[in-house]
Design an enzyme around this catalytic site. Structure first.
Site: not given
Ligand code: AMP
Length: 227
Positions: A15, A90, A129, A159, A170
């Protein structure tokens, strides 16, 4: 009409990379909630301090915080020219809140791209990654092996939430809390499934084609609503 796009899909589906490309090509503002939260942590803001441990465990940040962040970001003038949301919504309550924001704002319907990649491939991608510590850009997984960001020269590293234990949490959280969103969106005429398990150029091509198609349908739906 300004395009309003949501990219759905599990962690590691591409994404970030594909969303950045699509947003650039279409002149859309890309809003990644994960990046907003990681910036907040880096800046040690009150929000950053509050969400740090939750993210570190691979769990979701609470809906109220996330809805507040997105509401504020979408209210900025640049988002009125069209946006691409990466990582939001989400949960179903987040999707419902987004629908309310869109209704308040008028404009065309949301275009939803759901990127699908098999589980084993996600685990493989997340395990390898590398992300820039300075600008947050993902290293090109097909590029040369390096520790330096091709974008800004910053250091590439894993990360903290890409380590094996957190990744499995996750992916579980995605399955339980985010995948149900497919049910929420799938009957909409502007919902499209993208095969994310192909070479990046092919994913980009498919995404562009499906978005084009969804945008045409979306414009028709928008016109029908007005008449
Ligand atoms: P991502 O970079 O999109 O994988 O997001 C990293 C982390 O941020 C996720 O594993 C969640 O802990 C938090 N996060 C990001 N977007 C959301 C969301 N819309 N709702 C809840 N937690 C989020």
């Amino acid at each position: 009409m300004a395009l309003r796009v949501i990219m759905m899909g599990p962690p590691g589906a591409g994404k970030g990379t594909q969303g950045a490309r699509l947003a650039r090509e279409r002149g859309l503002v890309r809003i990644s909630t994960g990046e907003i939260l990681r910036d907040a942590i880096r800046e040690e803001s009150a929000t950053g301090e509050r969400v740090k441990a939750v993210i570190g465990r691979g769990e979701l940040v609470d809906d109220d915080t996330m809805i507040g962040i997105v509401r504020e970001r979408l209210a900025a003038p640049d988002a009125k020219q069209g946006f691409l949301l990466d990582g939001f919504p989400r949960t179903v309550p987040q999707a419902e809140a987004l629908d309310r924001m869109m209704a308040e704002d008028g404009g065309g319907p949301l275009l939803v791209l759901d990127v699908r990649v098999p589980f084993q491939e996600l685990v493989r991608r997340l395990g390898t990654r590398r992300v820039c510590e300075m600008c947050g850009t993902n290293a090109d997984p097909f590029g040369p092996l390096t520790t330096v960001c091709g974008h800004c020269g910053g250091r590439l590293s894993q990360r903290t939430d890409d380590n094996r234990d957190v990744v499995s949490e996750r992916l579980k959280v995605y399955e339980q809390q985010t995948f149900p969103l497919v049910e929420y969106y799938k009957s909409r005429p502007t919902f499209r499934v993208v095969n994310g398990n192909q070479p990046p150029e092919q994913v980009a091509f498919e995404m562009n084609t499906l978005l084009e198609d969804a945008a045409v349908v979306g414009a028709q739906v928008g016109r029908a609503r007005l008449s």
